[in-house]
Design a protein around this motif. Structure first.
Motif, PDB file in Angstrom:
ATOM      1  N   ASP A 131     -10.942   0.412 -12.361  1.00 44.48           N
ATOM      2  CA  ASP A 131      -9.977   1.214 -13.096  1.00 44.48           C
ATOM      3  C   ASP A 131      -9.324   2.278 -12.215  1.00 44.48           C
ATOM      4  N   HIS A 132     -10.065   2.756 -11.216  1.00 42.72           N
ATOM      5  CA  HIS A 132      -9.557   3.834 -10.364  1.00 42.72           C
ATOM      6  C   HIS A 132      -8.409   3.380  -9.458  1.00 42.72           C
ATOM      7  N   LEU A 133      -8.216   2.080  -9.302  1.00 38.51           N
ATOM      8  CA  LEU A 133      -7.146   1.600  -8.429  1.00 38.51           C
ATOM      9  C   LEU A 133      -5.774   2.028  -8.947  1.00 38.51           C
ATOM     10  N   ALA A 134      -5.669   2.163 -10.258  1.00 38.45           N
ATOM     11  CA  ALA A 134      -4.386   2.592 -10.828  1.00 38.45           C
ATOM     12  C   ALA A 134      -4.038   4.009 -10.385  1.00 38.45           C
ATOM     13  N   LEU A 135      -5.063   4.835 -10.181  1.00 37.28           N
ATOM     14  CA  LEU A 135      -4.819   6.190  -9.702  1.00 37.28           C
ATOM     15  C   LEU A 135      -4.408   6.190  -8.236  1.00 37.28           C
ATOM     16  N   PHE A 136      -4.976   5.264  -7.462  1.00 40.69           N
ATOM     17  CA  PHE A 136      -4.555   5.139  -6.061  1.00 40.69           C
ATOM     18  C   PHE A 136      -3.058   4.865  -5.979  1.00 40.69           C
ATOM     19  N   THR A 137      -2.623   3.824  -6.696  1.00 41.98           N
ATOM     20  CA  THR A 137      -1.235   3.384  -6.581  1.00 41.98           C
ATOM     21  C   THR A 137      -0.265   4.321  -7.312  1.00 41.98           C
ATOM     22  N   ALA A 138      -0.782   5.146  -8.231  1.00 45.03           N
ATOM     23  CA  ALA A 138       0.078   6.121  -8.896  1.00 45.03           C
ATOM     24  C   ALA A 138       0.466   7.255  -7.952  1.00 45.03           C
ATOM     25  N   HIS A 139      -0.383   7.527  -6.971  1.00 47.78           N
ATOM     26  CA  HIS A 139      -0.149   8.653  -6.068  1.00 47.78           C
ATOM     27  C   HIS A 139       0.201   8.233  -4.640  1.00 47.78           C
ATOM     28  N   LEU A 140      -0.062   6.987  -4.287  1.00 46.83           N
ATOM     29  CA  LEU A 140       0.164   6.522  -2.920  1.00 46.83           C
ATOM     30  C   LEU A 140       1.001   5.257  -2.937  1.00 46.83           C
ATOM     31  N   SER A 141       1.855   5.117  -1.932  1.00 47.46           N
ATOM     32  CA  SER A 141       2.690   3.923  -1.812  1.00 47.46           C
ATOM     33  C   SER A 141       2.145   3.010  -0.715  1.00 47.46           C
ATOM     34  N   PHE A 142       2.452   1.742  -0.823  1.00 50.18           N
ATOM     35  CA  PHE A 142       2.089   0.794   0.224  1.00 50.18           C
ATOM     36  C   PHE A 142       3.092   0.874   1.371  1.00 50.18           C
ATOM     37  N   PRO A 143       2.643   0.631   2.610  1.00 49.17           N
ATOM     38  CA  PRO A 143       1.250   0.381   2.976  1.00 49.17           C
ATOM     39  C   PRO A 143       0.440   1.669   2.924  1.00 49.17           C
ATOM     40  N   LEU A 144      -0.842   1.524   2.627  1.00 45.01           N
ATOM     41  CA  LEU A 144      -1.737   2.668   2.612  1.00 45.01           C
ATOM     42  C   LEU A 144      -2.946   2.363   3.492  1.00 45.01           C
ATOM     43  N   VAL A 145      -3.715   3.380   3.772  1.00 51.90           N
ATOM     44  CA  VAL A 145      -4.848   3.259   4.680  1.00 51.90           C
ATOM     45  C   VAL A 145      -6.142   3.538   3.928  1.00 51.90           C
ATOM     46  N   ILE A 146      -7.119   2.669   4.103  1.00 57.59           N
ATOM     47  CA  ILE A 146      -8.463   2.894   3.576  1.00 57.59           C
ATOM     48  C   ILE A 146      -9.384   3.190   4.760  1.00 57.59           C
ATOM     49  N   LYS A 147     -10.137   4.269   4.638  1.00 52.88           N
ATOM     50  CA  LYS A 147     -11.101   4.632   5.674  1.00 52.88           C
ATOM     51  C   LYS A 147     -12.485   4.747   5.044  1.00 52.88           C
ATOM     52  N   GLU A 148     -13.435   4.027   5.594  1.00 55.10           N
ATOM     53  CA  GLU A 148     -14.809   4.226   5.151  1.00 55.10           C
ATOM     54  C   GLU A 148     -15.224   5.653   5.496  1.00 55.10           C
ATOM     55  N   ALA A 149     -16.069   6.235   4.660  1.00 51.59           N
ATOM     56  CA  ALA A 149     -16.475   7.629   4.851  1.00 51.59           C
ATOM     57  C   ALA A 149     -17.120   7.839   6.210  1.00 51.59           C
ATOM     58  N   TYR A 150     -17.875   6.837   6.658  1.00 50.58           N
ATOM     59  CA  TYR A 150     -18.543   6.928   7.948  1.00 50.58           C
ATOM     60  C   TYR A 150     -17.961   5.875   8.888  1.00 50.58           C
ATOM     61  N   TYR A 178     -15.633   5.685   0.571  1.00 52.07           N
ATOM     62  CA  TYR A 178     -14.394   5.582   1.336  1.00 52.07           C
ATOM     63  C   TYR A 178     -13.350   6.547   0.778  1.00 52.07           C
ATOM     64  N   ILE A 179     -12.285   6.722   1.554  1.00 53.72           N
ATOM     65  CA  ILE A 179     -11.135   7.503   1.101  1.00 53.72           C
ATOM     66  C   ILE A 179      -9.889   6.635   1.273  1.00 53.72           C
ATOM     67  N   VAL A 180      -8.846   6.999   0.539  1.00 52.96           N
ATOM     68  CA  VAL A 180      -7.575   6.274   0.604  1.00 52.96           C
ATOM     69  C   VAL A 180      -6.493   7.273   0.981  1.00 52.96           C
ATOM     70  N   GLN A 181      -5.614   6.895   1.913  1.00 51.38           N
ATOM     71  CA  GLN A 181      -4.593   7.810   2.410  1.00 51.38           C
ATOM     72  C   GLN A 181      -3.226   7.141   2.480  1.00 51.38           C
ATOM     73  N   GLU A 182      -2.211   8.009   2.395  1.00 59.81           N
ATOM     74  CA  GLU A 182      -0.873   7.522   2.693  1.00 59.81           C
ATOM     75  C   GLU A 182      -0.784   7.170   4.183  1.00 59.81           C
ATOM     76  N   MET A 183       0.003   6.184   4.501  1.00 58.55           N
ATOM     77  CA  MET A 183       0.236   5.803   5.888  1.00 58.55           C
ATOM     78  C   MET A 183       1.369   6.667   6.438  1.00 58.55           C
ATOM     79  N   ILE A 184       1.078   7.395   7.525  1.00 61.07           N
ATOM     80  CA  ILE A 184       2.116   8.214   8.166  1.00 61.07           C
ATOM     81  C   ILE A 184       2.868   7.295   9.129  1.00 61.07           C
ATOM     82  N   THR A 185       3.909   6.660   8.622  1.00 61.29           N
ATOM     83  CA  THR A 185       4.609   5.633   9.405  1.00 61.29           C
ATOM     84  C   THR A 185       5.291   6.208  10.641  1.00 61.29           C
TER      85      THR A 185
END
Length: 302
Positions: A131-150, A178-185
């Motif tokens: 369900d949380h994926l909808a919050l990711f895409t509501a605030h971030l646009s593709f392409p986006l970056v996923i980083k594992e916490a470690y 993990y965290i999800v971030q906008e891609m700084i193109t």
């Protein structure tokens, strides 16, 4: 009184030259400063709790004046601190930098510029819903970056182009933090590394890759000496201060308008790459800062 002996802790289970190289490099700098270094693997020195006492299992020699902690074994770092030994960097600093969610929260709390970031919810065992994926895409646009916490050296970092890839990657991560971030193109395939010691930038290099959105040298990037702007220097110093780092490798991205954006802070930054690029040896500055800090702690200066 100058410190006469230190311990240099490094990981005993990672059989990589990067880790032994850092320990040996710091040992040479300590010797040049008149300090006797003792190199110790983290699996040779264990926190021992017995009869209401904090002890160390595996080391029978005298305790050192300080410890250079080139690892991320938080329990060992804390045990050393609880025994009254100054540890560089501190367990608190290592913990903040090691977990990307904690690191970005510390930076945001200081109002420092960073990519728009969402920390994924805590998930136990297997992923039951997304369900949380909808919050990711509501605030971030593709392409986006996923980083594992470690993760280190640009590993455990993924570029996601669309919702299908997002669902697949999140499902594969499962309970991994993990965290999800906008891609700084504007910074695609390039960044800068600034080594900060004692509130000063000692060396800087630009890293770039023609084949990857990540610029890390370990991931195939190339480096060249870099002359940072006053704004970049100030931001790198502010980053180190935000996590209370005695020394750190601060990675900055190039924002759309050219202004710097924080990528991450490395509390255990390896220093060979920046030396090979710039011919600046950061280790003597690290030892000098430790000596100055120990003198301050002992009330000899300041």
């Amino acid at each position: 009184m100058k410190p006469s002996m230190c311990w240099i802790i490094y990981n005993g289970n990672l059989n990589s030259a990067k880790f032994t190289d850092f320990a040996q490099w710091m040992a040479r700098a300590a010797e040049d400063a008149g300090i006797t270094p003792i190199l110790i693997k983290n699996n040779e020195l264990l926190p021992l709790l017995h009869e209401r006492k904090l002890l160390l299992a595996g080391k029978e020699t005298e305790l050192p004046a300080f410890v250079i902690f080139g690892d991320k074994d938080l329990f060992l770092a804390r045990q050393l601190e609880l025994l009254g030994i100054p540890v560089y960097n501190s367990a608190e600093t290592i913990e903040r930098c090691d977990h990307k969610g904690k690191m970005y929260q510390a930076l945001a709390a200081q109002g420092l510029p960073l990519p728009k970031t969402i920390i994924a919810p805590k998930i136990f065992h297997t992923l039951s819903n997304d369900d949380h994926l909808a919050l990711f895409t509501a605030h971030l646009s593709f392409p986006l970056v996923i980083k594992e916490a470690y993760g280190s050296f640009g590993m455990q970092v993924y570029l996601v182009h669309n919702e299908t890839e997002l669902r697949e990657k999140v499902a594969a991560l499962g309970a991994t933090e993990y965290i999800v971030q906008e891609m700084i193109t504007s910074s695609w395939g390039k960044d800068i590394r600034l080594n900060v010691v004692g509130g000063q930038v000692i060396a800087a290099m630009q890293r770039s890759s023609e084949t990857d959105f990540r610029a890390n040298i370990t991931a195939g990037g190339r480096s060249m000496p870099y002359d940072p702007s006053d704004e970049e220097v100030a931001l790198a110093i502010a980053c180190a201060s935000a996590v209370n780092a005695a020394f750190a490798g601060v990675d900055l991205l190039f924002g759309p308008d050219g202004s710097p954006i924080v990528c991450e802070i490395n509390s255990n930054a390896h220093i060979r790459s920046i030396y090979e690029c710039t011919q600046i040896d950061v280790a003597p500055a690290m030892i000098a800062h430790i000596q100055s800090d120990l003198a301050r702690r002992n009330g000899m200066i300041g």
